[in-house]
Design a protein around this motif. Structure first.
Motif, mmCIF file in Angstrom:
data_model
loop_
_atom_site.group_PDB
_atom_site.id
_atom_site.type_symbol
_atom_site.label_atom_id
_atom_site.label_comp_id
_atom_site.label_asym_id
_atom_site.label_seq_id
_atom_site.Cartn_x
_atom_site.Cartn_y
_atom_site.Cartn_z
ATOM 1 N N ILE A 181 -9.469 9.278 -6.606
ATOM 2 C CA ILE A 181 -8.287 10.649 -6.376
ATOM 3 C C ILE A 181 -6.885 9.570 -6.814
ATOM 4 O O ILE A 181 -6.402 10.475 -8.393
ATOM 5 N N ARG A 218 -5.272 0.180 -0.763
ATOM 6 C CA ARG A 218 -5.492 -1.260 -0.787
ATOM 7 C C ARG A 218 -6.017 -2.023 -1.095
ATOM 8 O O ARG A 218 -6.879 -2.223 -0.763
ATOM 9 N N GLN A 240 -0.193 1.692 -4.742
ATOM 10 C CA GLN A 240 1.299 1.898 -5.367
ATOM 11 C C GLN A 240 1.625 0.615 -5.934
ATOM 12 O O GLN A 240 2.234 0.028 -5.332
ATOM 13 N N SER A 290 -2.636 2.069 6.500
ATOM 14 C CA SER A 290 -1.921 1.015 6.898
ATOM 15 C C SER A 290 -0.881 1.410 8.141
ATOM 16 O O SER A 290 -0.325 1.037 8.485
ATOM 17 N N GLY A 346 5.383 -1.903 -4.686
ATOM 18 C CA GLY A 346 5.007 -1.494 -2.857
ATOM 19 C C GLY A 346 5.746 -1.004 -2.154
ATOM 20 O O GLY A 346 5.337 -1.442 -1.217
ATOM 21 N N VAL A 392 -9.124 5.230 6.291
ATOM 22 C CA VAL A 392 -8.481 4.330 6.528
ATOM 23 C C VAL A 392 -7.076 4.287 5.745
ATOM 24 O O VAL A 392 -6.539 4.363 4.834
#
Ligand SMILES: NC(=O)c1ccc[n+]([C@@H]2O[C@H](COP(=O)([O-])OP(=O)(O)OC[C@H]3O[C@@H](n4cnc5c(N)ncnc54)[C@H](OP(=O)(O)O)[C@@H]3O)[C@@H](O)[C@H]2O)c1
Length: 429
Positions: free
Chosen positions: A326, A300, A330, A252, A417, A250
């Motif tokens: 993990i 996200r 951002q 962007s 980001g 998954v």
């Protein structure tokens, strides 16, 4: 004799309460004091920035990253207030400016964890295993996890400047993906005792069944993060019978990642944009897994909650679901968002991952020489094959500490980001 005026050095400082607050301070380095025994000063020359640096600030108090390089007390106010301002460390290279360690003479090059600063920094080092490895032993760094106190003397090779730059961006996080595939989800968990994602010191159980991916589907969220790319590369290189049965990414950047997965996984992989995650459950069901392992590398906006709900409402609800935490998105988290993330750890039963805990366990079991020989071999192999491992990625060079093109600008981009999936931010100081 009047000594020539010293050029001011630059330090990037970040607000501890609000990591969006940051500044560059100038400091004229004071006339050199003598060096304590077995120590040196080194000046950072090449550093990388990734989302990982945001984590060093966000978890700076809890995991003691702020203690690595406190802001010098000689810094101008208000930045000399060490309870409010800190220096975020970064992975990379530094050259030795002074040394009383015979094996590390001035001009030697060291790899390790450095301040985002041009000021020569003091390290007190003890020789470690294997050769050329050194461990920082200063009192103020004793609570830091061992991974961050290890330095390596390396040779400067003008022909390999590109390798050095990629190393600043990848090497610090690459090891996380490697250890996850090799030791937490070992391809042969009956032969090699698997390690809990927090490491053996956690004393938490992690059985061969926990480590077995042969009947599992793995779903990687934030699949274009550097840590995910390292994990995926290791997964691609495992014997196919060790699993997983299938892979869902998954991200962007679905197109480029699907192309890569097609090469290694053919029809056994599916890559989805964040808006397409509803398609995942049906596809996974078709593979009839007994287990679903979700590896969250910093997805996200609450996408994990949504995916988890979809699973619970589908026929996959009877499938054992394991969620590994993990990394984080951002961005700079507000205090409320940090709290919400902690609550989600509990409500979703997420398992925290810790690279240092696993590395320490492997070093105890195999010995440092064996472990570092193996990891160095695999890292160099990845570096040599990076064109096929990360064909979309490119280095974006910045210069110095101050300004849009320096570490200051890099921090702005990460905080907002704005560092793109295909970019590796590297800074020559
Ligand atoms: N637990 C451990 O031991 C450990 C070890 C290493 C790293 N980490 C953590 O793992 C995380 C990833 O680190 P990294 O250095 O690999 O990250 P990175 O490469 O700098 O991450 C960039 C990626 O972040 C994703 N992202 C999520 N939200 C974003 C946003 N708002 N804007 C831009 N990109 C966004 C994007 O991937 P998509 O487009 O695919 O979403 C992007 O490609 C960090 O939180 C780091 O601290 C943890």
């Amino acid at each position: 004799m009047i000594s020539p005026a010293r050029k001011p050095e630059m330090i990037h400082v970040v607000g501890k309460a609000d990591n969006r607050q940051h500044a560059v301070i100038e400091l004229v380095s004071s006339p050199d004091h003598g060096l304590p025994t077995s120590s040196l000063r080194a000046r950072p020359i090449l550093l990388g920035l990734t989302s990982n640096n945001l984590s060093y600030a966000r978890g700076g108090d809890l995991l003691h990253w702020w203690k690595t390089y406190p802001v010098p007390s000689t810094a101008p106010a208000p930045y000399n207030d060490q309870s409010s301002w800190g220096i975020v460390p970064a992975w990379g290279y530094a050259t030795v400016t002074e040394s009383n360690i015979p094996e590390i003479i001035p001009d030697s090059l060291l790899w390790g964890y450095w301040p985002t600063s041009t000021l020569p920094t003091l390290l007190c080092l003890e020789r470690s295993d294997p050769e050329e490895h050194w461990v920082e032993v200063s009192n103020h760094r004793q609570q830091l996890m061992p991974l961050y106190n290890r330095y390596e003397r390396v040779l400067f090779d003008e022909k390999n400047l590109d390798d050095m730059a990629w190393s600043t961006v990848f090497r610090g996080v690459w090891v996380a993906g490697y250890l996850l595939s090799e030791y937490v989800f070992s391809s042969d968990p009956r032969a090699r005792e698997p390690i809990h994602p927090l490491g053996a010191a956690s004393k938490l159980p992690w059985s061969a069944d926990d480590a077995d991916l042969s009947t599992a589907v793995v779903m990687v969220l934030g699949a274009s993060t550097k840590v995910a790319r390292s994990f995926l590369w290791c997964l691609f290189n495992r014997p196919r019978e060790s699993g997983p049965l299938g892979l869902v990414q998954v991200t962007s950047s679905p197109d480029v990642l699907q192309e890569l997965a097609d090469k290694g996984w053919g029809g056994k992989s599916k890559t989805l944009a964040y808006t397409e995650t509803k398609q995942a459950t049906e596809w996974i069901k078709g593979l009839q897994p007994l287990k679903l392992v979700i590896v969250d590398c910093g997805a996200r906006d609450n996408i994990l909650n949504q995916i988890y709900r979809n699973i619970q409402e589908s026929a996959l609800s009877s499938c054992k679901t394991v969620i590994l935490q993990i990394g984080s998105q951002q961005k700079v988290y507000t205090a409320d968002e940090v709290q919400a993330a902690r609550s989600a750890m509990i409500s979703l039963g997420k398992i925290q991952y810790n690279t240092s805990g696993i590395q320490d366990t492997v070093i105890n079991r195999e010995g440092a020489a064996t472990y570092f020989r193996k990891i160095s071999h695999n890292w160099k192999d990845w570096l040599a094959h990076r064109a096929s491992a990360i064909p979309d990625m490119r280095l974006v060079y910045g210069q110095g500490i101050a300004g849009d093109n320096g570490i200051y600008g890099g921090w702005e981009r990460l905080s907002n980001g704005e560092a793109r999936p295909e970019q590796g931010l590297v800074y020559a100081l």
